[in-house]
Design an enzyme around this catalytic site. Structure first.
Site, PDB file in Angstrom:
ATOM      1  N   LYS A 192       1.569 -32.055  21.283  1.00  0.00           N
ATOM      2  CA  LYS A 192       0.705 -31.984  20.110  1.00  0.00           C
ATOM      3  C   LYS A 192      -0.764 -32.022  20.525  1.00  0.00           C
ATOM      4  O   LYS A 192      -1.118 -32.627  21.542  1.00  0.00           O
ATOM      5  CB  LYS A 192       1.044 -33.170  19.193  1.00  0.00           C
ATOM      6  CG  LYS A 192       0.365 -33.178  17.832  1.00  0.00           C
ATOM      7  CD  LYS A 192       0.885 -34.356  17.024  1.00  0.00           C
ATOM      8  CE  LYS A 192       0.235 -34.450  15.656  1.00  0.00           C
ATOM      9  NZ  LYS A 192       0.783 -35.573  14.861  1.00  0.00           N
ATOM     10  N   SER A 229       2.112 -34.075  10.454  1.00  0.00           N
ATOM     11  CA  SER A 229       1.015 -33.437  11.163  1.00  0.00           C
ATOM     12  C   SER A 229       1.410 -32.797  12.490  1.00  0.00           C
ATOM     13  O   SER A 229       0.623 -32.075  13.096  1.00  0.00           O
ATOM     14  CB  SER A 229      -0.090 -34.471  11.424  1.00  0.00           C
ATOM     15  OG  SER A 229       0.379 -35.541  12.237  1.00  0.00           O
ATOM     16  N   SER A 230       2.656 -33.065  12.948  1.00  0.00           N
ATOM     17  CA  SER A 230       3.121 -32.416  14.188  1.00  0.00           C
ATOM     18  C   SER A 230       3.725 -31.048  13.855  1.00  0.00           C
ATOM     19  O   SER A 230       4.768 -30.667  14.383  1.00  0.00           O
ATOM     20  CB  SER A 230       4.151 -33.306  14.902  1.00  0.00           C
ATOM     21  OG  SER A 230       3.656 -34.608  15.104  1.00  0.00           O
ATOM     22  N   ILE A 236       2.651 -41.186  11.741  1.00  0.00           N
ATOM     23  CA  ILE A 236       2.097 -42.361  11.052  1.00  0.00           C
ATOM     24  C   ILE A 236       2.578 -42.448   9.607  1.00  0.00           C
ATOM     25  O   ILE A 236       2.423 -43.476   8.968  1.00  0.00           O
ATOM     26  CB  ILE A 236       0.552 -42.377  11.108  1.00  0.00           C
ATOM     27  CG1 ILE A 236       0.006 -43.760  10.742  1.00  0.00           C
ATOM     28  CG2 ILE A 236      -0.043 -41.300  10.200  1.00  0.00           C
ATOM     29  CD1 ILE A 236      -1.474 -43.911  10.892  1.00  0.00           C
ATOM     30  N   GLY A 237       3.172 -41.388   9.087  1.00  0.00           N
ATOM     31  CA  GLY A 237       3.697 -41.430   7.727  1.00  0.00           C
ATOM     32  C   GLY A 237       4.825 -40.428   7.547  1.00  0.00           C
ATOM     33  O   GLY A 237       5.196 -40.092   6.421  1.00  0.00           O
ATOM     34  N   GLY A 238       5.345 -39.949   8.686  1.00  0.00           N
ATOM     35  CA  GLY A 238       6.384 -38.922   8.656  1.00  0.00           C
ATOM     36  C   GLY A 238       6.011 -37.709   9.479  1.00  0.00           C
ATOM     37  O   GLY A 238       6.656 -36.664   9.404  1.00  0.00           O
ATOM     38  N   SER A 239       4.969 -37.837  10.296  1.00  0.00           N
ATOM     39  CA  SER A 239       4.370 -36.670  10.964  1.00  0.00           C
ATOM     40  C   SER A 239       5.234 -36.030  12.037  1.00  0.00           C
ATOM     41  O   SER A 239       4.962 -34.901  12.445  1.00  0.00           O
ATOM     42  CB  SER A 239       3.024 -37.067  11.580  1.00  0.00           C
ATOM     43  OG  SER A 239       2.122 -37.431  10.566  1.00  0.00           O
TER      44      SER A 239
END
Length: 595
Positions: free
Chosen positions: A150, A225-226, A246-249
């Site tokens: 990433k 985000s990934s 951090i929240g499902g990334s």
């Protein structure tokens, strides 16, 4: 000494200053406009330079692949990129495949996937030079395996942009710990992948590198985000990748793109050298973890990283090697589950995936017991959202405002730039009509004092212990949960932060969590979606319906969770789900053939 007349001085003080004041204001305005113009010029130059670096690296990769094919006329990449990771490592170890052929095969495939999906930010041409040193790493668990990373994973000499202009032209001075360990294990990092602007978004677009598309449907987002990792691996351009969550990334792009992803316990893997736009935030912890086509590949990556090299390079990481015995255990599991978290009504395909997986697990001899989330409505707003935006979003917005704003952010920048007293006022005014939106808006205000922050940290610890106590009372080993999906239409992720309730909970709790794709959206799912009413009947429920519609054929996943530091147990459960799902699909296929 020359005398002066006070009366004359008084008259001088009463002259008409208006023309001079006007000229001064005009001059100041002109200076401000010039400063803005010059600043925008610098921003555009930074963006242009970043794009040129990317394009140059892609061109160099194309040339390197072509040169290799000229030197090796019989080279065929398709037979290499179609292998599983376990097959690939076996052939590399026994010498039937050479690292250079494998690297160029995935380099060629990644270039093709990137042309279609826009998932890469830069080819790491140092990977070609790394081939010269491969003989010294032949005993490594990932010997000769090309790996994608990433954008925010530090690699010496390259930016970790996080999708924001403020972090461009700041190349890493050294490799991150995980990149160093991967290289020692024989892996070859060969491409950096795309992210959303600022990272705190589950779409995947930024003003530097653009929007990443979904490999199953170009009209859908890859997630984030990934998201660059999800798209590249889902499209076959990488066999193994590293992301952050951090929240499902990690989990969201894995589910959206039809692959497997794993968020370990925070601090199980080193995050030294991993960049972010909200450094110092401690309420909701970020984890670094792998993405791949299957669970066995995730386990191999964890096994390779959890070694003495990592423990030495980062002594803050607990020296816990991978527990193969737990991972390979076949003891029947006692599994908690829920179909609806009570905060966001799942899409029909999300709920069906849990029901079908539950049935498969029960038929295989495992025990399933209901285990719904505890107090999620309040926890999501007051602990998770307020924790991530503890400073009211000031730090994140400071990075966002340094350049143009990407459309995928939608309303996020508008909220973050709004003064907190206005947010609180708006929250109060809309509370009678839309209480969930009101609570969420109030949560973005963060903390007003250090005492408040400490109290919040204490509340997080108390909630973790409350959930563990319920876990012990029910005597469960693992947890089966819905996974957000299917992949969203564009421009909805930034407007639906509430949809993160299914994933952010396990960052807050710091429980390991992974996703396995078990099904695909059916015509029946799409038909049921027309009757979707939501949980709260507010605009967010209506937006969610619009976000997931037209998803027939898209992957659907479930989420597997375990207690902190029991990462191997989580991976074992994921493998059980994967194997039962594969067996069920094969049985159905054979039944259809016979009929």
């Amino acid at each position: 000494m020359e005398s002066f007349n006070l009366k004359e001085l008084h008259l001088d003080m009463n002259i008409n200053w208006t023309p001079m004041f006007g000229a001064t204001v005009c001059g100041a305005g002109a200076i401000l406009l010039f400063w803005k113009w010059r600043n925008n010029l610098k921003i555009q130059k930074k963006i242009l330079n970043a794009r040129r670096r990317r394009d140059k690296s892609l061109q160099q990769a194309e040339q390197a692949v072509q040169q290799f094919k000229i030197q090796n006329p019989g080279f065929e990449s398709s037979s290499i990129v179609s292998l599983s990771l376990s097959e690939l490592t076996g052939k590399l170890q026994d010498g039937s495949l050479q690292p250079d052929a494998v690297l160029y095969a995935f380099m060629e495939k990644s270039l093709e996937v990137n042309r279609n999906l826009n998932c890469g930010t830069e080819m790491l041409m140092e990977s070609v030079a790394q081939l010269k040193d491969m003989n010294t790493q032949k005993k490594g668990l990932l010997y000769g395996v090309p790996i994608s990373i990433k954008d925010n994973v530090g690699y010496k000499g390259h930016d970790s942009s996080c999708g924001v202009v403020s972090k461009l032209d700041q190349p890493a001075v050294m490799d991150s710990v995980v990149v160093t360990v991967l290289k020692k294990q024989g892996a070859i990092p060969f491409i950096k992948t795309n992210i959303p602007q600022g990272l705190l978004n589950y779409d995947c677009g930024n003003p530097i590198y653009g929007q990443t598309l979904n490999p199953y449907n170009l009209q859908k987002t890859s997630g984030g985000s990934s998201g660059g990792e999800g798209a590249l691996i889902g499209g076959g351009g990488s066999i193994l990748g590293l992301g952050t969550d951090i929240g499902g990334s990690i989990r969201i792009p894995s589910a959206f793109c039809g692959i497997c992803g794993f968020k370990p316990t925070a601090r199980r893997l080193s995050t030294r050298g991993i960049d972010t736009c909200v450094k110092g935030q401690k309420s909701v912890l970020s984890s670094l973890g792998p993405l791949a086509q299957d669970v066995e590949s995730l386990a191999l990556c964890m096994r390779a990283l959890l070694c003495q090299d990592m423990f030495s390079l980062d002594p803050t990481i607990p020296p816990l090697p991978f527990n193969q015995e737990v991972y390979e255990s076949s003891k029947p599991l006692r599994i908690g589950y829920y179909e609806n978290d009570g905060y966001l009504q799942p899409s029909p395909s999300m709920a069906r995936a849990v029901r079908e997986t539950k049935d498969l697990l029960e038929r295989a001899g495992h025990t399933l017991v209901p285990f719904p989330p505890l107090r999620l409505y309040n926890i999501f707003h007051e602990l998770a959202l307020r924790g991530i935006l503890g400073d009211g979003g000031e730090t994140l917005f400071r990075h966002l405002k340094t350049g143009p704003l990407d459309p995928c952010l939608c309303t996020q920048p508008a909220i973050l730039r709004t003064p907190q007293f206005i947010r609180k006022l708006l929250s109060f005014l809309i509370k009678p009509f839309f209480p969930r939106i009101s609570a969420s808006l109030h949560g973005t205000c963060g903390h007003g004092s250090i005492a408040e922050l400490w109290r919040q940290h204490a509340n997080v610890e108390e909630y973790i212990q409350e959930v563990i106590a319920e876990w012990r009372r029910l005597d469960v080993d693992v947890l089966l949960c819905p996974m957000l999906g299917p992949a969203f239409n564009f421009r909805y992720c930034g407007r639906l932060n509430n949809a993160l309730s299914y994933t952010t909970l396990y960052n807050l709790l710091n429980f390991p969590a992974g996703v396995v794709c078990v099904s695909a959206v059916t015509e029946d799912d799409e038909a049921q979606l027309r009757q979707y009413n939501g949980t709260h009947g507010d605009p967010w429920d209506k937006l969610f319906l619009q976000a997931v519609k037209s998803g027939v054929g898209l992957p659907v996943a479930v989420q597997c969770v375990s207690l902190p530091w029991q990462d191997e147990m989580c991976l074992r459960f994921m493998r059980v789900v994967e194997q039962l799902t594969a067996k069920d699909k094969l049985t159905r296929k054979l039944t259809n053939v016979c009929c």
